[in-house]
Design an enzyme around this catalytic site. Structure first.
Site, short mmCIF file in Angstrom:
data_model
loop_
_atom_site.label_atom_id
_atom_site.label_comp_id
_atom_site.label_asym_id
_atom_site.label_seq_id
_atom_site.Cartn_x
_atom_site.Cartn_y
_atom_site.Cartn_z
N TYR A 211 44.86 111.85 81.91
CA TYR A 211 45.95 111.83 82.65
C TYR A 211 46.66 110.55 81.92
O TYR A 211 46.28 109.67 82.06
CB TYR A 211 46.16 110.99 84.13
CG TYR A 211 45.01 111.98 84.93
CD1 TYR A 211 44.92 113.79 84.27
CD2 TYR A 211 44.65 111.74 86.76
CE1 TYR A 211 44.35 114.19 85.58
CE2 TYR A 211 43.71 113.36 87.07
CZ TYR A 211 43.93 114.04 86.42
OH TYR A 211 42.98 115.03 87.27
N LEU B 127 48.17 120.36 98.13
CA LEU B 127 49.47 121.32 98.02
C LEU B 127 49.97 121.61 97.42
O LEU B 127 51.66 122.00 98.00
CB LEU B 127 50.01 119.56 98.37
CG LEU B 127 49.49 118.03 99.44
CD1 LEU B 127 50.53 117.01 99.69
CD2 LEU B 127 49.07 118.56 100.72
N ILE C 192 42.18 115.48 97.35
CA ILE C 192 43.09 114.23 96.87
C ILE C 192 44.10 114.77 96.08
O ILE C 192 44.58 114.79 95.26
CB ILE C 192 42.23 114.42 95.88
CG1 ILE C 192 41.71 115.29 94.58
CG2 ILE C 192 40.97 113.56 95.87
CD1 ILE C 192 40.76 114.63 93.55
N LYS D 22 47.95 113.56 95.65
CA LYS D 22 48.82 112.34 95.42
C LYS D 22 49.70 111.99 95.64
O LYS D 22 50.42 113.08 95.95
CB LYS D 22 49.12 112.48 93.71
CG LYS D 22 49.73 111.59 92.98
CD LYS D 22 50.98 111.91 91.59
CE LYS D 22 51.54 111.61 91.83
NZ LYS D 22 53.62 111.78 90.80
N VAL E 88 53.48 109.39 95.92
CA VAL E 88 54.13 107.64 95.46
C VAL E 88 55.06 107.32 96.57
O VAL E 88 54.68 106.04 96.60
CB VAL E 88 54.96 107.62 94.26
CG1 VAL E 88 55.37 106.86 93.82
CG2 VAL E 88 54.29 108.44 93.18
#
Length: 292
Positions: free
Chosen positions: A59, A200, A248, A250, A252
């Site tokens: 990543y 998602l 998991i 992500k 922000v």
């Protein structure tokens, strides 16, 4: 029922229970969001109990690991830290060197879990040898794999030390259910948890159509949840009274981190699961493993 998943005791490590939703870091460290926002999001997730943080040397070419390292300054003990090694770095010596580079970027002396990112050309017994060495040195607590399908998992289990694999991380969401045919049942027989990336629908089949699907939106509204929260609750739903999938996502934005944590308290009853099965049927035959 607590929304937790248990990693069984092995190789001197006691069993550990983790919240069934963790934090992903794919695309962090690439400048898509301010660095301080990414750091703050991970710290907010830890404060909300999302202990597992997943990253990888791939990543942002190590940039995501640096973001995680910054987020964990002074709070390393709060996190269950996961990183992944490139397949071409997974040799007897190269995996040890790759792990040490990851540890430097992360600012820590150990990983709680180290994964082979996907199957490659390096013989698995070499990788297992390196993982065992890293365990003996205390640099990793557990090891596992990612993007392994059923045949690859069986091959891994047949190797010396392969039975100590702690997890398989694969793409899994409501619109990409192929692993339910063969892989998930086999892993459940082995008491082996699954880590779901892209829960998602950031990748895999139906990724564009899923969040806007009328049935999903209607059900989320009825439950007082967002479509994303419904997807998370579905991914970590108990099977036969037991949870064994950790999602998991992500995030922000602060509201997204909060929504992810709140999804741990969203329980789907049988009628809701039946409606979702009708809209997004489980596989009837073996499908190729979805990979991003």
């Amino acid at each position: 029922m607590d929304a937790t998943v248990t990693f069984k005791a092995m190789a001197g490590q006691p069993a550990i229970e983790l919240p069934a939703i963790g934090q992903g870091t794919w695309y962090m460290g690439e400048g898509l969001a301010p660095r301080q926002d990414e750091v703050r999001a991970l710290q907010q997730g830890l404060e909300l109990g999302l202990r597992l943080i997943d990253t990888a040397e791939m990543y942002a070419d190590g940039g995501a690991e640096e973001v995680v390292g910054q987020a964990l300054k002074g709070r390393r003990e709060q996190a269950f830290l996961v990183s992944k090694v490139y397949p071409w770095n997974a040799g007897r010596q190269s995996a040890i060197q790759a792990c040490e580079r990851s540890l430097r970027r992360l600012g820590t002396d150990h990983l709680d879990l180290y994964l082979l990112h996907w199957p490659g050309s390096v013989p698995l017994d070499e990788t297992l040898e390196a993982f065992e060495h890293l365990q003996q040195q205390g640099k990793i607590k557990r090891f596992g794999v990612s993007n392994f399908d059923i045949d690859e998992m069986r091959g891994l289990a047949s190797l010396p030390g392969g039975e100590r694999c702690a997890v398989n991380q694969v793409l899994y969401h409501l619109g990409s259910r192929g692993i339910e045919h063969s892989l998930l049942p086999w892993q459940r027989q082995q008491n082996l948890p699954t880590m779901a990336y892209c829960p998602l629908a950031q990748g895999g089949r139906l990724r564009r159509e899923l969040l806007g699907h009328p049935e999903l939106r209607a059900m989320a509204a009825e439950l007082g949840a967002t479509p994303a929260q419904l997807l998370l609750a579905w991914a970590i739903r108990p099977i036969n009274g037991k949870r064994d999938v950790i999602a998991i996502p992500k995030a922000v934005q602060p509201e997204h981190v909060q929504q992810n944590a709140d999804a741990l308290n969203l329980h789907l009853h049988d009628d809701a699961l039946a409606r979702l099965d009708a809209a997004f049927p489980p596989p009837r035959h073996k499908e190729p493993l979805d990979i991003v």
